[in-house]
Design a protein around this motif. Structure first.
Motif, mmCIF file in Angstrom:
data_model
loop_
_atom_site.group_PDB
_atom_site.id
_atom_site.type_symbol
_atom_site.label_atom_id
_atom_site.label_comp_id
_atom_site.label_asym_id
_atom_site.label_seq_id
_atom_site.Cartn_x
_atom_site.Cartn_y
_atom_site.Cartn_z
ATOM 1 N N LEU A 61 34.770 12.623 11.406
ATOM 2 C CA LEU A 61 34.041 13.154 12.555
ATOM 3 C C LEU A 61 35.023 13.492 13.666
ATOM 4 C CD1 LEU A 61 31.138 10.558 12.907
ATOM 5 C CD2 LEU A 61 30.994 12.870 11.966
ATOM 6 N N PRO A 62 34.742 14.536 14.464
ATOM 7 C CA PRO A 62 35.536 14.721 15.686
ATOM 8 C C PRO A 62 35.416 13.449 16.519
ATOM 9 C CG PRO A 62 34.080 16.599 15.300
ATOM 10 C CD PRO A 62 33.689 15.529 14.309
ATOM 11 N N SER A 63 36.555 12.899 16.922
ATOM 12 C CA SER A 63 36.557 11.626 17.629
ATOM 13 C C SER A 63 37.273 11.761 18.962
ATOM 14 C CB SER A 63 37.251 10.544 16.789
ATOM 15 O OG SER A 63 36.530 10.316 15.601
ATOM 16 N N PHE A 64 36.771 11.030 19.922
ATOM 17 C CA PHE A 64 37.341 11.031 21.264
ATOM 18 C C PHE A 64 37.581 9.578 21.669
ATOM 19 C CE2 PHE A 64 34.515 14.587 20.687
ATOM 20 C CZ PHE A 64 35.317 15.664 21.045
ATOM 21 N N GLN A 65 38.780 9.291 22.163
ATOM 22 C CA GLN A 65 39.084 7.917 22.543
ATOM 23 C C GLN A 65 38.222 7.445 23.703
ATOM 24 O OE1 GLN A 65 43.272 7.241 23.031
ATOM 25 N NE2 GLN A 65 43.513 7.055 20.827
ATOM 26 N N GLU A 66 37.850 8.385 24.578
ATOM 27 C CA GLU A 66 36.952 8.045 25.681
ATOM 28 C C GLU A 66 35.857 9.119 25.716
ATOM 29 O OE1 GLU A 66 39.417 7.484 29.144
ATOM 30 O OE2 GLU A 66 39.970 5.471 28.494
ATOM 31 N N GLN A 67 35.437 9.491 26.919
ATOM 32 C CA GLN A 67 34.425 10.540 27.058
ATOM 33 C C GLN A 67 35.002 11.855 26.540
ATOM 34 O OE1 GLN A 67 31.452 9.700 28.225
ATOM 35 N NE2 GLN A 67 30.541 11.737 28.207
ATOM 36 N N PRO A 68 34.238 12.642 25.787
ATOM 37 C CA PRO A 68 34.748 13.950 25.347
ATOM 38 C C PRO A 68 35.220 14.773 26.543
ATOM 39 C CG PRO A 68 32.702 13.444 24.232
ATOM 40 C CD PRO A 68 32.898 12.382 25.281
ATOM 41 N N PRO A 69 36.250 15.597 26.344
ATOM 42 C CA PRO A 69 36.839 16.337 27.463
ATOM 43 C C PRO A 69 35.822 17.146 28.260
ATOM 44 C CG PRO A 69 38.043 16.758 25.427
ATOM 45 C CD PRO A 69 36.882 15.880 25.086
ATOM 46 N N GLU A 70 34.878 17.741 27.563
ATOM 47 C CA GLU A 70 33.836 18.497 28.261
ATOM 48 C C GLU A 70 32.774 17.490 28.679
ATOM 49 O OE1 GLU A 70 30.559 21.928 27.271
ATOM 50 O OE2 GLU A 70 32.297 21.730 25.992
ATOM 51 N N THR A 71 32.848 17.032 29.923
ATOM 52 C CA THR A 71 31.957 15.989 30.395
ATOM 53 C C THR A 71 30.511 16.374 30.156
ATOM 54 O OG1 THR A 71 33.544 15.404 32.079
ATOM 55 C CG2 THR A 71 31.296 14.618 32.404
ATOM 56 N N GLY A 72 29.782 15.474 29.552
ATOM 57 C CA GLY A 72 28.373 15.709 29.284
ATOM 58 C C GLY A 72 28.154 16.632 28.103
ATOM 59 N N ALA A 73 29.154 16.792 27.252
ATOM 60 C CA ALA A 73 29.055 17.736 26.132
ATOM 61 C C ALA A 73 27.825 17.473 25.280
ATOM 62 C CB ALA A 73 30.304 17.662 25.273
ATOM 63 N N MET A 74 27.479 16.222 25.123
ATOM 64 C CA MET A 74 26.326 15.894 24.299
ATOM 65 C C MET A 74 25.057 16.497 24.897
ATOM 66 S SD MET A 74 25.093 12.215 22.947
ATOM 67 C CE MET A 74 24.694 11.512 24.523
ATOM 68 N N TYR A 75 24.948 16.450 26.213
ATOM 69 C CA TYR A 75 23.762 16.981 26.871
ATOM 70 C C TYR A 75 23.843 18.491 27.006
ATOM 71 C CZ TYR A 75 22.903 12.138 27.837
ATOM 72 O OH TYR A 75 22.696 10.805 27.691
ATOM 73 N N ASP A 76 25.047 19.009 27.248
ATOM 74 C CA ASP A 76 25.192 20.459 27.372
ATOM 75 C C ASP A 76 24.734 21.145 26.102
ATOM 76 O OD1 ASP A 76 26.196 20.041 29.869
ATOM 77 O OD2 ASP A 76 28.295 20.356 29.299
ATOM 78 N N SER A 77 24.999 20.533 24.952
ATOM 79 C CA SER A 77 24.663 21.172 23.681
ATOM 80 C C SER A 77 23.163 21.354 23.498
ATOM 81 C CB SER A 77 25.247 20.376 22.516
ATOM 82 O OG SER A 77 24.609 19.123 22.420
ATOM 83 N N ILE A 78 22.349 20.522 24.127
ATOM 84 C CA ILE A 78 20.900 20.669 23.950
ATOM 85 C C ILE A 78 20.314 21.626 24.963
ATOM 86 C CG2 ILE A 78 20.595 18.425 22.875
ATOM 87 C CD1 ILE A 78 19.524 17.417 25.572
ATOM 88 N N ARG A 79 21.104 22.053 25.955
ATOM 89 C CA ARG A 79 20.595 22.968 26.971
ATOM 90 C C ARG A 79 20.889 24.414 26.619
ATOM 91 N NH1 ARG A 79 21.965 18.718 31.160
ATOM 92 N NH2 ARG A 79 19.918 17.990 31.748
#
Ligand SMILES: [Zn+2]
Length: 123
Positions: free
Chosen positions: A104-122
Protein backbone atom coordinates in the motif's frame (compact mmCIF):
# COMPACT_ATOMS: atom_id res chain seq x y z
CA UNK A 1 -10.29 4.55 2.71
CA UNK A 2 -7.13 3.78 4.56
CA UNK A 3 -5.38 2.53 7.64
CA UNK A 4 -4.32 5.01 10.30
CA UNK A 5 -1.61 4.00 12.77
CA UNK A 6 -1.56 7.28 14.72
CA UNK A 7 -1.46 7.11 18.52
CA UNK A 8 -4.87 8.73 18.76
CA UNK A 9 -6.45 5.96 16.67
CA UNK A 10 -4.56 3.36 18.71
CA UNK A 11 -5.96 4.81 21.93
CA UNK A 12 -9.53 5.13 20.67
CA UNK A 13 -9.68 1.65 19.11
CA UNK A 14 -7.48 -0.21 21.59
CA UNK A 15 -5.46 -1.80 18.80
CA UNK A 16 -2.66 -1.02 16.35
CA UNK A 17 -4.60 1.06 13.85
CA UNK A 18 -7.98 2.31 12.67
CA UNK A 19 -9.39 1.17 9.30
CA UNK A 20 -11.26 4.31 8.23
CA UNK A 21 -13.66 5.18 5.43
CA UNK A 22 -14.29 8.84 4.65
CA UNK A 23 -17.99 9.64 4.29
CA UNK A 24 -19.69 13.00 3.77
CA UNK A 25 -22.27 13.94 6.40
CA UNK A 26 -25.04 14.39 3.82
CA UNK A 27 -24.65 10.74 2.77
CA UNK A 28 -24.51 9.40 6.33
CA UNK A 29 -27.51 8.33 8.40
CA UNK A 30 -27.41 6.95 11.93
CA UNK A 31 -29.88 4.84 13.79
CA UNK A 32 -29.41 4.71 17.52
CA UNK A 33 -27.54 7.18 19.66
CA UNK A 34 -23.90 8.21 19.36
CA UNK A 35 -22.04 9.70 22.30
CA UNK A 36 -19.39 12.19 21.26
CA UNK A 37 -16.08 12.86 22.99
CA UNK A 38 -13.75 15.71 22.16
CA UNK A 39 -10.06 15.04 21.73
CA UNK A 40 -6.98 15.97 19.79
CA UNK A 41 -5.68 14.27 16.65
CA UNK A 42 -2.08 13.24 16.08
CA UNK A 43 -1.62 16.50 14.14
CA UNK A 44 -2.92 18.53 17.07
CA UNK A 45 -6.33 19.23 15.51
CA UNK A 46 -9.57 19.04 17.43
CA UNK A 47 -11.30 15.72 16.84
CA UNK A 48 -14.66 14.33 17.89
CA UNK A 49 -14.96 10.59 18.38
CA UNK A 50 -18.36 8.94 18.39
CA UNK A 51 -19.19 5.78 20.34
CA UNK A 52 -22.33 3.67 20.60
CA UNK A 53 -24.08 4.54 23.88
CA UNK A 54 -25.38 0.98 24.21
CA UNK A 55 -22.14 -0.98 23.90
CA UNK A 56 -19.27 1.57 23.73
CA UNK A 57 -18.12 0.49 20.28
CA UNK A 58 -16.03 3.21 18.60
CA UNK A 59 -17.90 4.18 15.43
CA UNK A 60 -16.73 7.41 13.87
CA UNK A 61 -14.34 10.33 14.00
CA UNK A 62 -14.66 13.93 12.82
CA UNK A 63 -11.92 16.52 12.47
CA UNK A 64 -12.92 20.11 13.17
CA UNK A 65 -10.80 21.26 10.24
CA UNK A 66 -12.78 19.03 7.82
CA UNK A 67 -16.41 19.96 8.49
CA UNK A 68 -18.90 17.66 6.83
CA UNK A 69 -16.45 14.77 6.59
CA UNK A 70 -16.59 11.67 8.77
CA UNK A 71 -14.19 8.77 9.27
CA UNK A 72 -16.22 5.59 9.78
CA UNK A 73 -14.43 2.68 11.43
CA UNK A 74 -14.65 -0.18 8.92
CA UNK A 75 -14.94 -2.88 11.56
CA UNK A 76 -18.41 -1.55 12.40
CA UNK A 77 -19.80 -2.17 8.90
CA UNK A 78 -22.35 -4.96 8.48
CA UNK A 79 -19.89 -6.36 5.94
CA UNK A 80 -16.37 -5.23 6.93
CA UNK A 81 -14.93 -7.06 3.90
CA UNK A 82 -16.24 -4.18 1.77
CA UNK A 83 -13.33 -2.16 3.18
CA UNK A 84 -10.29 -2.24 0.89
CA UNK A 85 -7.50 -0.04 2.24
CA UNK A 86 -5.92 2.24 -0.36
CA UNK A 87 -3.12 3.62 1.83
CA UNK A 88 -1.55 3.53 5.29
CA UNK A 89 -0.68 6.63 7.28
CA UNK A 90 1.17 7.42 10.50
CA UNK A 91 3.15 4.21 10.03
CA UNK A 92 6.04 5.67 12.06
CA UNK A 93 3.73 5.41 15.09
CA UNK A 94 2.82 1.78 14.47
CA UNK A 95 3.72 -0.58 17.32
CA UNK A 96 6.61 -2.98 16.71
CA UNK A 97 4.31 -6.01 16.86
CA UNK A 98 2.22 -5.05 13.84
CA UNK A 99 3.00 -5.94 10.21
CA UNK A 100 2.40 -3.12 7.75
CA UNK A 101 1.40 -3.97 4.18
CA UNK A 102 4.13 -2.24 2.20
CA UNK A 103 2.23 -2.91 -1.02
CA UNK A 104 0.00 0.00 0.00
CA UNK A 105 1.14 3.61 -0.45
CA UNK A 106 2.43 4.39 3.03
CA UNK A 107 3.11 7.63 4.84
CA UNK A 108 5.15 7.85 8.02
CA UNK A 109 2.87 10.62 9.26
CA UNK A 110 -0.01 12.57 7.70
CA UNK A 111 -0.02 12.23 3.89
CA UNK A 112 1.66 15.24 2.25
CA UNK A 113 -1.62 16.49 0.83
CA UNK A 114 -3.28 17.41 4.12
CA UNK A 115 -6.74 15.95 4.31
CA UNK A 116 -6.16 13.81 1.22
CA UNK A 117 -8.55 11.20 2.51
CA UNK A 118 -11.35 13.75 2.69
CA UNK A 119 -10.38 15.59 -0.48
CA UNK A 120 -10.82 12.37 -2.44
CA UNK A 121 -14.50 12.10 -1.52
CA UNK A 122 -15.23 15.71 -2.51
CA UNK A 123 -14.06 15.33 -6.11
ZN1 LIG B 1 -5.33 8.12 13.28
Amino acid sequence: MGLCYCRDCQHSTGTSHAPVIAVLSETLDFTGTVRWYDGQSACGNKVQRGFCVECGTPLIGRLEKNPGANAILAGTLDNPSLFQPAFAMWTASAPSWVTIDHNLPSFQEQPPETGAMYDSIRR
